[in-house]
Structures are given as C-alpha cells and as structure tokens.
Design an enzyme around this catalytic site. Structure first.
Site, PDB file in Angstrom:
ATOM      1  N   LYS A 183       0.810  -1.200   0.000  1.00  0.00           N
ATOM      2  CA  LYS A 183       0.000   0.000   0.000  1.00  0.00           C
ATOM      3  C   LYS A 183       0.861   1.276   0.000  1.00  0.00           C
ATOM      4  O   LYS A 183       2.071   1.212   0.153  1.00  0.00           O
ATOM      5  CB  LYS A 183      -0.964  -0.043   1.194  1.00  0.00           C
ATOM      6  CG  LYS A 183      -1.914  -1.257   1.143  1.00  0.00           C
ATOM      7  CD  LYS A 183      -2.743  -1.245  -0.095  1.00  0.00           C
ATOM      8  CE  LYS A 183      -3.648  -2.403  -0.408  1.00  0.00           C
ATOM      9  NZ  LYS A 183      -3.998  -3.440   0.486  1.00  0.00           N
TER      10      LYS A 183
HETATM   11  C1  LIG Z   1      -5.074  -4.506   0.820  1.00  0.00           C
HETATM   12  C2  LIG Z   1      -6.531  -4.408   0.987  1.00  0.00           C
HETATM   13  C3  LIG Z   1      -7.179  -4.955   2.093  1.00  0.00           C
HETATM   14  C4  LIG Z   1      -6.482  -5.820   3.090  1.00  0.00           C
HETATM   15  O1  LIG Z   1      -5.431  -5.206   3.749  1.00  0.00           O
HETATM   16  P1  LIG Z   1      -4.357  -6.095   4.507  1.00  0.00           P
HETATM   17  O2  LIG Z   1      -3.589  -5.070   5.269  1.00  0.00           O
HETATM   18  O3  LIG Z   1      -3.538  -6.794   3.463  1.00  0.00           O
HETATM   19  O4  LIG Z   1      -5.077  -7.039   5.375  1.00  0.00           O
HETATM   20  C5  LIG Z   1      -8.536  -4.769   2.237  1.00  0.00           C
HETATM   21  N1  LIG Z   1      -9.239  -4.099   1.309  1.00  0.00           N
HETATM   22  C6  LIG Z   1      -8.656  -3.560   0.231  1.00  0.00           C
HETATM   23  C7  LIG Z   1      -9.489  -2.817  -0.751  1.00  0.00           C
HETATM   24  C8  LIG Z   1      -7.291  -3.725   0.014  1.00  0.00           C
HETATM   25  O5  LIG Z   1      -6.725  -3.244  -1.089  1.00  0.00           O
END
Ligand SMILES: *Cc1c(COP(=O)(O)O)cnc(C)c1O
Length: 398
Positions: A183
C-alpha cells in the site's frame, strides 16, 4: 512501500530501548513512548478524521469498521465484485451476508448498482475505493441517505485520496485503511479504522482488544463493556506506520505528476482511455488505470506488455484475486467452518451474478503501479513501452 530511512529506524529504536512492544499499560517502563497512539494521531491528521484506531491489518480494520458501525449477524451488506477479497471475507467473518452490486467506469460501486441491490434486509454498504481512485460520492451519498443505509468505506487502496475535499474513509459511519507491504504507506502489516463518530470509535477501540475499556492504568482491573477479539497492532508496526504516514502527501504529489505525464502520452493513442476519476484533484494516483476497447484487445496488450517486460495488472486474466470471476470458493461457499450463508441462506446466487458493468469493465482494465521515486525520464520511457505494446496489439485487430 517506497521510502524507508533513518526516521523509521529511530522510531523502532525508541520502542526497542524500552522493550515495551505492547501498546497499552506498562506506564512505569515505557518512558512515555506510545507509538500506536502517535500513529493514530498522524493518520487522523492526514485524512482529517476525528478518531483513528490502529489494528493488525487492513483486513481487520475493515472488519472492525463494520462491527463498530453496528453491522452484524444476518445483515445484508452491499459489496462490489471487484475488490481485494478481504472486503468480502470481513463481511462473512462478522456473520453478515455479502450482496454483490454492480460497478461502473470508476472501478467502484455505482449509485445505480447500489440502488438495484437494496432489499428490505439491507443494513449497509461496504464501498471500496479501488486502484487509488475514488467512487462517485455525490450520487452514492444520495442513495445512502435516501435509504438510510450504514456506509462503511474500505479505502485500503485509497488512503489520502479525496472527493471534493473530503478524504475517502470519512463519508460514512466508519472507514478502513491498510498498511500492508503493497500500500501507499506500509507498516509491514497493519491497518487503521477512522470515524468522526465517538461511539463507533469507542466500540472499535474495545472490540479490537477483547472488549477492554482502556480506562485506568491497571489492565487487570479494566471493564469489558462489549465482547471483542484480538486485532491489536504492536508498537513496532505502529512505529513504522507513523513515519510512513508523514510521507504520504509527498508520495501523492509525485504520483500525480507521474500519472498525468503517463496519461497525457498514452491518451493520444487510438483505443486507449482511462477509468473515470470523479474528482481528479483528489486522486492518490497510486495506479494508472488504462481501459482498452474490449477484453480481447486488452489480452493482446497484456501479451505484448509481458513480452516487453513491462508490468501491469489485468484482473481478468491473472489470479490476483480481486474479481468475482476468480472467487470460486465464494461461488461454491467452500469453507473450513460454517459461515452465515448456511444459517441465513444466500441472499443471491453467487455463482450466477448479474453484474454486467463489472464484466464489461474489468476485462478491459490494465492497471500500472505508479512510483513516486521515478524520474521523469523513467516515466517517459515507460509511456513509450506501454504505447508501443498498445499500438502493436491494436494493429493485429484487422
Ligand atoms: C489490501 C486491501 C485490504 C487488506 O489489507 P491487509 O492489510 O492486506 O489485510 C482490504 N481491502 C482492500 C481494498 C485492500 O486493497
């Protein structure tokens, strides 16, 4: 996931020097170091939220956000068929029932899609802001308000993006961001829920720590007003997350310069268009989202991109697990333990959904990760490679 430096190291060392890796209590030993609290303050400041509560992942942030918004067993929650699978899993984990609605060329749920999926059992909507962009919020808020629905936003891919000056995650009751490795800002693993609602915040705070009320300085004597579970974040993860959050405005600014440069060049090529951005000024620009005329031409472009060694995600052909076409386990409800579907019945036939907007859009979509660290020469070289792949793929059509 782009910049790490001395600032991250310093924050981690602060924690290691006291040895208190737990975010609560231990006042006598921690030398007034509270990284999770600082992390929460940084995110709240970045997005303009009254409250933020950090948890163990973006997945648990989405789950906690929904639970804190009062969504629970047997409630229907409208969700998109294009999202990271975590959104759907979170709905099921709180005992609620996902109802898939259609998306449009924003890559997000459309107001129309939401409206068509509403039933007397609909409690809320988990809106996902996909690929760094944002949903069409004016139209969506109209449906939400008209039908008195609870809006939760999974802004896992769009922290820092905004629509008409309001950040994604803050339109509804609660919102969630992810700090996983992929992210815009990372803590290794981590997530955070945000809200402007004090009760929702208090519920999130307790729910993510076995119901503890976090009042007083003796954990053993705290009250437990509600049931919960352990979705806590550690001080080490929070230490990295807080520095990374400070870097987000600079990353977004650079991403936007690079994305605009790519769009200007690629937009000249016949057959190329882009996913609609309802407020271009609020784009986090973490992805360039290119649309081709149809699924077949997109497939040919992907082949050419692969041959040229250029990345690019096509969620239709790859198994990135972002699109309903790949979610066989949901279509067949294969699980290790019982899910709410067995108790309440499936609200729709998951193996045979009517989501033509999603089917028409996702097959044509190729998304490219935008890097803040690129030089403008690197952006120009990438635009040329992508352009060459598109031109070649389109020329075989006849
Ligand atoms: C990455 C993501 C998640 C999950 O996040 P994690 O930190 O990997 O558990 C949930 N929703 C969306 C839209 C994402 O892109």
């Amino acid at each position: 996931m782009e910049f790490f430096g001395d600032a991250e190291r310093k924050e981690i060392n602060d924690v290691l020097e006291t040895g208190i890796l737990f975010r609560y209590n231990h006042e006598a030993l921690r030398n007034d170091i509270y990284k999770a609290r600082e992390f929460e303050a940084e995110v709240a400041k970045l997005v303009g939220a009254k409250y933020a509560h950090a948890v163990s992942s973006g997945s648990t942030a989405a789950l906690v956000a929904m639970a804190a918004a009062g969504i629970g067993a047997g409630d229907e929650v409208i969700v998109p068929p294009f999202t990271y699978i975590a959104t759907i899993e979170a709905v099921l984990m709180i005992g609620a029932l996902p109802v898939f609605a259609d998306i449009d060329d924003t890559l997000c749920l459309s107001a129309e899609g939401i409206r068509n999926a509403i039933t007397p059992k609909t409690k809320g909507v988990c809106l996902v802001h996909m690929c760094g962009q944002m949903a069409d919020m004016d139209a969506i808020m109209q449906v939400i308000n008209e039908h008195n629905l609870v809006l939760v936003e999974d802004a896992g891919q769009a922290m820092g993006a905004s629509y008409k000056g309001i950040c994604t995650g803050l339109f509804g009751k609660t919102g969630a961001y992810s700090f996983d490795f992929f992210k815009i800002a990372t803590a290794g693993e981590g997530g955070i829920m945000v809200t402007n609602d004090e009760t929702a915040y208090k519920h999130a705070d307790s729910y993510s720590d076995h119901g503890h009320d976090h009042i007083g300085s003796n954990r053993g004597m705290e009250q437990h007003p509600i049931l919960g579970f352990n979705y806590r974040i550690s001080e080490l993860h929070a230490a990295v997350g807080l520095v990374q959050t400070r870097r987000v405005p600079e990353i977004i600014e650079k991403n936007n310069v690079h994305k605009k440069q790519l769009m200007a060049t690629l937009g000249e090529i016949p057959g190329v268009s882009f996913a609609r951005i309802p407020d271009a000024d609020g784009d986090s620009a973490t992805f360039l989202n290119m649309l081709l005329p149809d699924t077949e031409s997109a497939a040919r472009v992907v082949t050419e991109l692969n041959a040229a060694g250029v990345g690019g995600f096509n969620y239709w052909y790859t198994n990135m697990y972002h699109f309903i076409n790949q979610w066989d386990h949901i279509k067949q409800m294969r699980t290790a333990s019982a899910l709410p579907i067995e108790k309440f019945g499936a609200p729709q036939d998951y193996s045979n959904l009517d989501v033509p907007g999603a089917q028409q859009t996702i097959g044509r979509l190729i998304s490219f990760g935008v890097r803040a660290t690129w030089t403008s020469e690197e952006v120009a070289a990438l635009a040329e490679k992508i352009g060459a792949a598109v031109t070649k793929a389109m020329s075989v059509e006849a």
